[in-house]
Motif scaffolding. Sequence first.
Motif, PDB file in Angstrom:
ATOM      1  N   SER A 184       3.885  -4.913  14.481  1.00 17.79           N
ATOM      2  CA  SER A 184       4.068  -3.593  15.100  1.00 17.79           C
ATOM      3  C   SER A 184       5.385  -2.991  14.596  1.00 17.79           C
ATOM      4  CB  SER A 184       4.055  -3.702  16.624  1.00 17.79           C
ATOM      5  OG  SER A 184       4.946  -4.700  17.070  1.00 17.79           O
TER       6      SER A 184
ATOM      7  N   LYS B 295      -5.638  -2.623   9.206  1.00 17.07           N
ATOM      8  CA  LYS B 295      -4.869  -1.640   9.946  1.00 17.07           C
ATOM      9  C   LYS B 295      -5.185  -1.744  11.434  1.00 17.07           C
ATOM     10  CE  LYS B 295      -3.860   3.307  10.144  1.00 17.07           C
ATOM     11  NZ  LYS B 295      -4.134   4.643   9.565  1.00 17.07           N
ATOM     12  N   ASP B 296      -4.140  -1.795  12.238  1.00 17.00           N
ATOM     13  CA  ASP B 296      -4.306  -1.868  13.691  1.00 17.00           C
ATOM     14  C   ASP B 296      -4.361  -0.447  14.228  1.00 17.00           C
ATOM     15  OD1 ASP B 296      -4.303  -2.356  16.369  1.00 17.00           O
ATOM     16  OD2 ASP B 296      -2.616  -3.745  16.342  1.00 17.00           O
ATOM     17  N   SER B 297      -5.526  -0.036  14.712  1.00 15.57           N
ATOM     18  CA  SER B 297      -5.697   1.343  15.175  1.00 15.57           C
ATOM     19  C   SER B 297      -5.564   1.486  16.683  1.00 15.57           C
ATOM     20  CB  SER B 297      -7.066   1.877  14.736  1.00 15.57           C
ATOM     21  OG  SER B 297      -8.102   1.061  15.245  1.00 15.57           O
TER      22      SER B 297
ATOM     23  N   PRO C 126       1.023   5.048  12.004  1.00 17.34           N
ATOM     24  CA  PRO C 126      -0.058   4.451  11.215  1.00 17.34           C
ATOM     25  C   PRO C 126       0.326   3.181  10.482  1.00 17.34           C
ATOM     26  CG  PRO C 126       0.885   6.303  10.023  1.00 17.34           C
ATOM     27  CD  PRO C 126       1.588   6.246  11.354  1.00 17.34           C
ATOM     28  N   TRP C 127       1.480   2.585  10.793  1.00 18.23           N
ATOM     29  CA  TRP C 127       1.963   1.449   9.997  1.00 18.23           C
ATOM     30  C   TRP C 127       1.927   0.122  10.763  1.00 18.23           C
ATOM     31  CZ3 TRP C 127       5.798   5.713   9.936  1.00 18.23           C
ATOM     32  CH2 TRP C 127       5.455   6.666   8.964  1.00 18.23           C
ATOM     33  N   TRP C 128       1.074   0.073  11.778  1.00 19.52           N
ATOM     34  CA  TRP C 128       0.827  -1.185  12.475  1.00 19.52           C
ATOM     35  C   TRP C 128      -0.338  -1.892  11.779  1.00 19.52           C
ATOM     36  CZ3 TRP C 128       1.671  -1.652  18.381  1.00 19.52           C
ATOM     37  CH2 TRP C 128       2.824  -0.951  18.757  1.00 19.52           C
ATOM     38  N   VAL C 129      -0.162  -3.158  11.435  1.00 22.98           N
ATOM     39  CA  VAL C 129      -1.234  -3.913  10.778  1.00 22.98           C
ATOM     40  C   VAL C 129      -1.374  -5.290  11.419  1.00 22.98           C
ATOM     41  CG1 VAL C 129      -0.975  -2.724   8.557  1.00 22.98           C
ATOM     42  CG2 VAL C 129       0.298  -4.849   8.994  1.00 22.98           C
ATOM     43  N   ASN C 130      -2.524  -5.904  11.187  1.00 29.22           N
ATOM     44  CA  ASN C 130      -2.789  -7.285  11.604  1.00 29.22           C
ATOM     45  C   ASN C 130      -3.112  -8.115  10.373  1.00 29.22           C
ATOM     46  OD1 ASN C 130      -2.639  -6.436  14.322  1.00 29.22           O
ATOM     47  ND2 ASN C 130      -4.814  -5.897  14.291  1.00 29.22           N
TER      48      ASN C 130
ATOM     49  N   LYS D  44       0.826  -1.198   0.000  1.00 31.27           N
ATOM     50  CA  LYS D  44       0.000   0.000   0.000  1.00 31.27           C
ATOM     51  C   LYS D  44       0.866   1.257   0.000  1.00 31.27           C
ATOM     52  CE  LYS D  44      -4.414  -1.444   1.938  1.00 31.27           C
ATOM     53  NZ  LYS D  44      -5.479  -1.123   2.911  1.00 31.27           N
TER      54      LYS D  44
ATOM     55  N   TYR E  76       3.209   3.035   3.093  1.00 33.68           N
ATOM     56  CA  TYR E  76       3.764   2.076   4.054  1.00 33.68           C
ATOM     57  C   TYR E  76       5.241   1.859   3.769  1.00 33.68           C
ATOM     58  CZ  TYR E  76      -0.671   0.810   6.216  1.00 33.68           C
ATOM     59  OH  TYR E  76      -1.840   0.840   6.925  1.00 33.68           O
TER      60      TYR E  76
ATOM     61  N   THR F 105      -2.149   3.457  18.401  1.00 36.65           N
ATOM     62  CA  THR F 105      -0.800   3.037  18.012  1.00 36.65           C
ATOM     63  C   THR F 105       0.053   4.279  17.772  1.00 36.65           C
ATOM     64  OG1 THR F 105      -1.466   2.907  15.690  1.00 36.65           O
ATOM     65  CG2 THR F 105      -1.642   0.905  17.004  1.00 36.65           C
TER      66      THR F 105
END
Length: 213
Positions: A109, A80-82, A92-96, A63, A66, A89
């Motif tokens: 993370s 996206k992990d908010s 803004p670049w933490w995802v699951n 994306k 990122y 977080t």
Amino acid sequence: MIREKRVTLNGQQSTAVHSRKNPILIFYFLFFTFLSCNSPYTPKPTGYFKIDFPEKKYQEFNKPGYPYTFEYPVYANVIKDSTFFDSSTENPWWVNVDFPQFNARIYLSYKIIGQYKLDSLLNDAYNLTNKHSIKASFIDDSIMHISGNVHGTFFKVEGDVATADQFFLTDSTKNFIRGALYFNATPNQDSLRPVNNFLVEDMKHLVNTFRWK
């Protein structure tokens, strides 16, 4: 042995039947009854439901904005992990990577080296893994060197722990990311092993295809 004896009651004859039991038959009956009651009990092993695994196919996560890319399975979703333990977080670049079919998730993370010292990030990664040492039978760590200046460590934790597989990746100068596979279920190594082994292959594929931008 059965025999009949005729007797007279009130002028009428009737037949009385007498039974004489064989003592040898009684002995064998009691003997085998005793054996059957005292035979050792063998419990049946715990059974688990058969799981149908999907075919392994992968797609790219790439994306705009990122600082990294990687490949993940088509039967998973990148979300996206908010939040982080009910807090926002730090970037803004933490995802699951969610696996809805298996009620599992890989948490990714991301940290920026500079905002944190690399030594501090490395110590945190090892300390988070070692927190499971109370329930773990052993912890194995493997050093990884991947193309594109990606290197790190993969941790395998044996035992009934919350997360049996973890890793971190870094370029040692700017980027650092930590990943951990969790199941939304009570930790049970035996019941989770088939699914865990299946998803660890996807986790390692993610690592091997991971690239910094």
